[in-house]
Write a protein that holds these residues in place. Structure first.
Motif, short mmCIF file in Angstrom:
data_model
loop_
_atom_site.label_atom_id
_atom_site.label_comp_id
_atom_site.label_asym_id
_atom_site.label_seq_id
_atom_site.Cartn_x
_atom_site.Cartn_y
_atom_site.Cartn_z
N VAL A 14 -5.93 -2.18 5.33
CA VAL A 14 -6.45 -1.63 4.08
C VAL A 14 -7.58 -0.66 4.39
O VAL A 14 -8.49 -0.99 5.15
CB VAL A 14 -6.98 -2.77 3.18
CG1 VAL A 14 -7.36 -2.21 1.81
CG2 VAL A 14 -5.95 -3.87 3.04
N SER A 15 -7.54 0.51 3.81
CA SER A 15 -8.61 1.48 4.01
C SER A 15 -8.88 2.21 2.70
O SER A 15 -8.13 2.10 1.74
CB SER A 15 -8.25 2.48 5.11
OG SER A 15 -7.07 3.19 4.79
N GLY A 16 -9.97 2.95 2.69
CA GLY A 16 -10.35 3.67 1.48
C GLY A 16 -11.39 2.90 0.70
O GLY A 16 -12.28 2.27 1.29
N ASP A 17 -11.29 2.90 -0.61
CA ASP A 17 -12.27 2.26 -1.48
C ASP A 17 -11.97 0.78 -1.64
O ASP A 17 -11.57 0.31 -2.72
CB ASP A 17 -12.26 2.95 -2.84
CG ASP A 17 -13.40 2.49 -3.72
OD1 ASP A 17 -13.36 2.80 -4.94
OD2 ASP A 17 -14.32 1.81 -3.23
N ILE A 18 -12.16 0.03 -0.53
CA ILE A 18 -11.78 -1.38 -0.54
C ILE A 18 -12.62 -2.21 -1.50
O ILE A 18 -12.19 -3.25 -1.97
CB ILE A 18 -11.85 -1.98 0.88
CG1 ILE A 18 -13.27 -1.93 1.42
CG2 ILE A 18 -10.89 -1.26 1.82
CD1 ILE A 18 -13.42 -2.66 2.76
N PHE A 19 -13.82 -1.74 -1.84
CA PHE A 19 -14.69 -2.51 -2.73
C PHE A 19 -14.22 -2.47 -4.17
O PHE A 19 -14.69 -3.24 -5.01
CB PHE A 19 -16.12 -2.02 -2.61
CG PHE A 19 -16.68 -2.22 -1.23
CD1 PHE A 19 -16.84 -1.14 -0.37
CD2 PHE A 19 -17.03 -3.48 -0.78
CE1 PHE A 19 -17.34 -1.31 0.91
CE2 PHE A 19 -17.54 -3.67 0.50
CZ PHE A 19 -17.69 -2.58 1.34
N SER A 20 -13.28 -1.59 -4.46
CA SER A 20 -12.72 -1.51 -5.81
C SER A 20 -11.55 -2.47 -6.02
O SER A 20 -11.08 -2.63 -7.15
CB SER A 20 -12.25 -0.08 -6.10
OG SER A 20 -11.11 0.23 -5.31
N ILE A 21 -11.09 -3.11 -4.94
CA ILE A 21 -9.89 -3.95 -5.02
C ILE A 21 -10.20 -5.30 -5.66
O ILE A 21 -11.11 -6.00 -5.22
CB ILE A 21 -9.28 -4.15 -3.63
CG1 ILE A 21 -8.83 -2.81 -3.06
CG2 ILE A 21 -8.11 -5.12 -3.69
CD1 ILE A 21 -8.35 -2.89 -1.63
N ASP A 22 -9.43 -5.64 -6.69
CA ASP A 22 -9.59 -6.93 -7.36
C ASP A 22 -8.72 -8.01 -6.75
O ASP A 22 -9.09 -9.18 -6.70
CB ASP A 22 -9.25 -6.78 -8.84
CG ASP A 22 -10.25 -5.89 -9.56
OD1 ASP A 22 -9.82 -4.99 -10.31
OD2 ASP A 22 -11.46 -6.10 -9.37
N ARG A 23 -7.53 -7.63 -6.31
CA ARG A 23 -6.67 -8.59 -5.65
C ARG A 23 -5.66 -7.86 -4.78
O ARG A 23 -5.31 -6.71 -5.01
CB ARG A 23 -5.97 -9.53 -6.63
CG ARG A 23 -4.96 -8.89 -7.55
CD ARG A 23 -4.20 -9.97 -8.31
NE ARG A 23 -3.15 -9.41 -9.12
CZ ARG A 23 -3.17 -9.37 -10.44
NH1 ARG A 23 -4.20 -9.85 -11.10
NH2 ARG A 23 -2.15 -8.86 -11.10
N MET A 24 -5.18 -8.59 -3.77
CA MET A 24 -4.17 -8.09 -2.85
C MET A 24 -2.96 -9.01 -2.92
O MET A 24 -3.09 -10.20 -3.19
CB MET A 24 -4.70 -8.09 -1.42
CG MET A 24 -5.90 -7.20 -1.18
SD MET A 24 -5.48 -5.47 -1.05
CE MET A 24 -4.18 -5.47 0.17
N GLY A 25 -1.81 -8.44 -2.63
CA GLY A 25 -0.63 -9.28 -2.68
C GLY A 25 0.48 -8.76 -1.79
O GLY A 25 0.38 -7.67 -1.21
N TRP A 26 1.50 -9.60 -1.68
CA TRP A 26 2.73 -9.21 -0.98
C TRP A 26 3.90 -9.35 -1.95
O TRP A 26 3.97 -10.31 -2.72
CB TRP A 26 2.97 -10.12 0.23
CG TRP A 26 2.05 -9.86 1.38
CD1 TRP A 26 0.87 -10.47 1.64
CD2 TRP A 26 2.23 -8.90 2.41
NE1 TRP A 26 0.30 -9.96 2.77
CE2 TRP A 26 1.13 -8.99 3.28
CE3 TRP A 26 3.23 -7.97 2.71
CZ2 TRP A 26 0.99 -8.19 4.41
CZ3 TRP A 26 3.10 -7.17 3.83
CH2 TRP A 26 1.99 -7.29 4.68
N TYR A 27 4.77 -8.38 -1.90
CA TYR A 27 6.02 -8.38 -2.65
C TYR A 27 7.15 -8.16 -1.65
O TYR A 27 6.93 -7.74 -0.52
CB TYR A 27 6.03 -7.25 -3.68
CG TYR A 27 5.16 -7.48 -4.89
CD1 TYR A 27 3.76 -7.47 -4.77
CD2 TYR A 27 5.71 -7.69 -6.15
CE1 TYR A 27 2.96 -7.68 -5.89
CE2 TYR A 27 4.91 -7.91 -7.26
CZ TYR A 27 3.54 -7.89 -7.12
OH TYR A 27 2.74 -8.09 -8.22
#
Length: 115
Positions: free
Chosen positions: A24-37
Motif C-alpha cells: 500500500v502506498s500513497g495517502d495511507i492515512f486516509s484509508i478506513d479499511r482494507m480488504g481482499w476480494y
C-alpha cells in the motif's frame, strides 16, 4: 490517492498454503479499511476478508477458519494467509482499500489450486 500492488499468487495443491501480500502506498492515512476480494472465471467478484482502521477483522463464511487477514505495524502491507486451500478457492485475488468515499483496487494476483 492510494496505490495497491498484490503479489504472492501461484499454483498450489489442495490442502497447501499460500500468503498473498498487498503493498500500500500513497495517502495511507486516509484509508478506513482494507480488504481482499476474489473473482473466479465466469463468476462475480466476491468479498473474502477485511480489516478496519482499528484492526477488527471479518471473513466470508467460505474462508472462515482457513484464511487470516493481517497488516504490518506501518499499515503499508496487508496480508492474506490462506491455509487448507481448496480447488474452489481458485480465483484472481484483489486487494481493496476504502478511503473516505473512494474505493481503490489492485491489479490482482492469480491463485490456482489444483492437483
Amino acid at each position: 490517492q492510494v496505490q495497491l500492488v498484490e503479489s504472492g499468487g501461484g499454483l498450489v495443491q489442495p490442502g497447501e498454503s499460500l500468503r498473498l501480500s498487498c503493498a500500500v502506498s500513497g495517502d495511507i492515512f486516509s484509508i478506513d479499511r482494507m480488504g481482499w476480494y476474489r473473482q473466479a472465471p465466469g463468476e462475480q467478484r466476491e468479498w473474502v476478508a477485511r480489516v478496519t482502521r482499528g484492526g477488527a477483522t471479518n471473513y466470508a463464511d467460505s474462508v472462515k477458519g482457513r484464511f487470516t487477514i493481517s497488516r504490518n505495524n506501518a499499515k503499508t502491507t496487508v496480508y492474506l494467509q490462506m491455509n487448507s486451500l481448496k480447488v474452489e478457492d481458485t480465483a484472481v485475488y484483489y486487494c481493496n482499500a476504502l478511503a473516505t468515499t473512494t474505493t481503490y483496487w489492485g491489479q490482482g494476483t492469480q491463485v490456482t489450486v489444483s492437483s
